[in-house]
Design an enzyme around this catalytic site. Sequence first.
Site, PDB file in Angstrom:
ATOM      1  N   GLU A 127      -0.924 -10.727   3.239  1.00 27.76           N
ATOM      2  CA  GLU A 127      -1.032 -10.427   1.815  1.00 27.76           C
ATOM      3  C   GLU A 127      -0.328 -11.527   1.036  1.00 27.76           C
ATOM      4  O   GLU A 127       0.772 -11.916   1.421  1.00 27.76           O
ATOM      5  CB  GLU A 127      -0.379  -9.076   1.478  1.00 27.76           C
ATOM      6  N   GLU A 271       2.826  -3.696   4.908  1.00 30.99           N
ATOM      7  CA  GLU A 271       2.224  -2.457   5.404  1.00 30.99           C
ATOM      8  C   GLU A 271       1.005  -2.651   6.300  1.00 30.99           C
ATOM      9  O   GLU A 271       0.163  -1.748   6.374  1.00 30.99           O
ATOM     10  CB  GLU A 271       1.818  -1.616   4.187  1.00 30.99           C
ATOM     11  N   ASN A 272       0.871  -3.770   7.014  1.00 32.80           N
ATOM     12  CA  ASN A 272      -0.272  -3.977   7.904  1.00 32.80           C
ATOM     13  C   ASN A 272      -0.612  -2.702   8.671  1.00 32.80           C
ATOM     14  O   ASN A 272       0.268  -2.025   9.175  1.00 32.80           O
ATOM     15  CB  ASN A 272       0.049  -5.082   8.908  1.00 32.80           C
ATOM     16  N   HIS A 304       8.206   3.473   2.157  1.00 35.02           N
ATOM     17  CA  HIS A 304       7.243   2.770   1.307  1.00 35.02           C
ATOM     18  C   HIS A 304       6.087   2.196   2.141  1.00 35.02           C
ATOM     19  O   HIS A 304       4.921   2.440   1.848  1.00 35.02           O
ATOM     20  CB  HIS A 304       7.969   1.649   0.542  1.00 35.02           C
ATOM     21  N   GLU A 305       6.436   1.460   3.187  1.00 40.43           N
ATOM     22  CA  GLU A 305       5.375   0.823   3.988  1.00 40.43           C
ATOM     23  C   GLU A 305       4.555   1.886   4.716  1.00 40.43           C
ATOM     24  O   GLU A 305       3.335   1.775   4.815  1.00 40.43           O
ATOM     25  CB  GLU A 305       5.966  -0.180   4.982  1.00 40.43           C
ATOM     26  N   HIS A 308       2.084   3.471   2.386  1.00 34.57           N
ATOM     27  CA  HIS A 308       0.920   2.624   2.105  1.00 34.57           C
ATOM     28  C   HIS A 308      -0.264   2.961   3.016  1.00 34.57           C
ATOM     29  O   HIS A 308      -1.398   2.635   2.683  1.00 34.57           O
ATOM     30  CB  HIS A 308       1.273   1.153   2.322  1.00 34.57           C
TER      31      HIS A 308
HETATM   32  N1  PHE Z   1       2.797  -5.221   0.048  1.00 36.49           N
HETATM   33  C1  PHE Z   1       4.186  -5.379   0.363  1.00 36.49           C
HETATM   34  C2  PHE Z   1       4.859  -4.107  -0.103  1.00 36.49           C
HETATM   35  O1  PHE Z   1       4.883  -3.741  -1.207  1.00 36.49           O
HETATM   36  C3  PHE Z   1       4.867  -6.498  -0.332  1.00 36.49           C
HETATM   37  C4  PHE Z   1       4.429  -7.855   0.089  1.00 36.49           C
HETATM   38  C5  PHE Z   1       3.602  -8.592  -0.724  1.00 36.49           C
HETATM   39  C6  PHE Z   1       4.860  -8.381   1.279  1.00 36.49           C
HETATM   40  C7  PHE Z   1       3.187  -9.846  -0.370  1.00 36.49           C
HETATM   41  C8  PHE Z   1       4.465  -9.638   1.628  1.00 36.49           C
HETATM   42  C9  PHE Z   1       3.643 -10.379   0.824  1.00 36.49           C
HETATM   43  O2  PHE Z   1       5.360  -3.357   0.620  1.00 36.49           O
HETATM   44 ZN    ZN Z   2       4.231  -1.913  -1.386  1.00 35.54          ZN
END
Ligand code: PHE
Ligand code: ZN
Length: 879
Positions: A127, A271-272, A304-305, A308
């Site tokens: 991301e 959050e993969n 949080h993760e 997601h």
């Molecule tokens: N999507 C991740 C989160 O909010 C944040 C993130 C964004 C991590 C871009 C890495 C790169 O938990």
């Molecule tokens: Zn997030």
Amino acid sequence: MRAEDAPLIRLEDYRPSDWLIDTVDLDIALDPARTKVRALLQLRPNPAGRAGAPLTLDGDELTLDLVMLDDVALEPAAYAVSPQGLTIHAPPRRAFSLRIETTLDPGANTKLMGLYRSSGVYCTQCEADGFRRITYFLDRPDVMSVYTVRLEARKAEAPVLLSNGNLVAAAELPGGERHFAVWHDPHPKPAYLFALVGGRLDHVRQDYVTGDGRKVELAVYVEPGKAGRAGWALDSLVRCMRWDERVFGRNYDLDVFNVVAVSDFNMGAMENKGLNIFNDKYVLADPLTASDGDYASIEAIIAHEYFHNWTGNRITCRDWFQLCLKEGLTVYRDQEFSADERSRPVKRIADVRTLRSTQFAEDAGPLAHPVRPRAYKEINNFYTPTVYEKGAEVIRMLKVLIGAEAFSRGMDLYFERCDGTAATIEEFLDCFVEASGQDLADFARWYEQAGTPTVVASGRYDADAASYTLQLAQSTPATPGQAEKRPVVIPVALGLVGRSGDLPLTTLSPAMKADGVVVLDQASLSLTFTEVTEPPTPSLLRGFSAPVRLELDLGDGDLLRLFSADSDPYNRWQALQTVATRALVRAGKGDRSALDATAADLADALSGFLGGPTLPDSAFAAQVLRLPAPADVAREIGRDVDPELVHGVHRQLTAAIGGALAAQLMQLRTGLSERGPYSPAAAPAGRRALRNEALGLIALGAPAQGARLALAQFDEADNLTDRLAALAAMTLIPGPERETLIGRFGDLYAGEPLVLDKWLMAQALIPEEGTLARVKALMGHPAFSLGNPNRVLGLIGGFAANLTQFNRPDGEGYGFVADIVIALDRTNPQVASRLLGSFKSWRMLEAGRRAKAETALRMVKATPNLSRDVADIAARSLG
Ligand code: PHE
Ligand code: ZN
């Protein structure tokens, strides 16, 4: 293309992809310098796209080894390739396959985007647009595919091989030196959720059975030797999974859930699908190397993760403009989880503090943008407090406006209707329109309009009529690109506080909703409460029911009354904060005349509060004792700010309160001493917070006693929280004892980089002229490295948050940070641009500093070959 000429990407230009990719088969042979990636993509025309369009796949610093279409090599004239993309001019107008081979050098990847190595561990970060650094792809979140991933590596180098989904095969290869693993993720996902990990890792694991009966293997992977610090993360994971089942009805959907901690990571965590990758500072915890705050952040970020998985992964974003669809909602969910696990009012207060110090600051400066931006040059610059924290506030307001039940029905509808799709804010809001029967068109303006609204409130009591009339008016200051503002829909939770508690709220006004909520959706509003039999004190914006600035016509006496009598704990806390902030703002503008009197009033109120017949909740009391930070005062002053003066008046007030209360605080501390072994639970953590808040006040109000207490606490502590608090208190007291303690702390934690980050930061925050030289010297410390984001953000980020020293009158603080931004930009643009964001409040400074900050920003902007990340922040900061 020069970075400053990067195209502006606009929401209104969104078009569906012309092509879709149904399946992705990856075969990746890991090697430090030559990792081979073989991708097989099954494509088909998108019915919603243009028929017969060329196919352009994204790339970033890639080299193409091979491309075949339906297993036939392409004629050179049939395609064009560059590091940034692969275009097939006339692909067949039907489904077809593409074989693409690339070779990567993960060891040389210092941007920490795509495939890289962290302390020898292979890992990925995709991301927002890192997948295109692995293979040519339609790297956009509305292209969702089913992935099968075969990983191969030397067993000695990478005994652990992980990817998304479920493990379907694993074996040694002939010869025994190499092995492979195959992972399959049945859930279609965008490329930004792809992940792999390979390396030597220890782990802790636990079986879990979901509410709907699925057996899941949970595991947390960490660097060898650190499994003893992974237990809290695993425990948090189990708790948040149960919570999501109970509160949102969401069950996990794979047989495996893995969390991996790595030491080089640009953000907090990612959050993969089925394979969350974390910055190790949000995983590793034991009593001597993690503070209470760390335990709480780990719990929150693990949640949080995990959350997601439904809000982000099962339902993802159509495009990056919808980022808040997943982030704001998921922050809201993790805040609620933490509130349920700990003290709800204390969590709310902590979140509001963060919102004000980060998001209000952003909203007040040149980087202000809407929760849903309309345009961007570099999406990585929009993972901001506005998208995350204000995004969460918007969800919270929605719940207040339509009520908890309709909110819950709306969420259920959203999960049901949008599951498996890449959705938009409009689709999200439609679910709540349906669930509540309310029109949310005006409410949606929160997503479009930047800036923090100010609500001005005034009231009048009419004793003869036994009525109380409340006037509310709102306005929002102009922000970059948005000169004109319209009213937003502001839920104002309120009460009228009488001599013995809340008075009934009787009114005919249609602005009054059930549950004590008035909705201000026009520029102004007047409403009259009847049957008010005594003069009330209005308690407005209870629980901080909207992300606005509130200006009240209440005097300090009224506020102190609310502090002792309000039924809303948030507003009790806020009342005292308001008294302090007002006095500090006045003094920070040069009128110190009332400061000592206010200090005396505050000390009295605190003394009564702490010494009352019933002991207040410790965690809450700790929040009450902590005054607004100098930066909060500076932001409230808003223009021609003299940081030195603000710091000075803040010190004066704090020291006066600390001095007046010193004896009482010392006694209080004794009563709060812990006897049993350390536990990170909310109750003992709250007692430590109160003891340590008291220590900070004593250190300023009675430095000799403070130093004695701090040094004793350091020696006796059995946990990092108390050691850090001792260090922080000593940093307020210049002298040789401080230097000795800093040295001892550094030696004690010489092998613990995450603790040293806090040690570096504590020193970078010392509000004294020598700090810049100290920070420069610390860059030579063996633990420091410009290559590690945590080190940089600890030391340099800490310094940039030092109100008086970053803003030195000679401009040296700006020059120092700007130089580091420029140097860092060559290796890690994301961290460089985040650091440059420290300049976000430069325009509010007095003229001398403002000019020097501008010079530093112009120097950054004029640097050749800047990344898009840094060029964008520099340009917008100056714009
Ligand atoms: N999507 C991740 C989160 O909010 C944040 C993130 C964004 C991590 C871009 C890495 C790169 O938990
Ligand atoms: Zn997030």
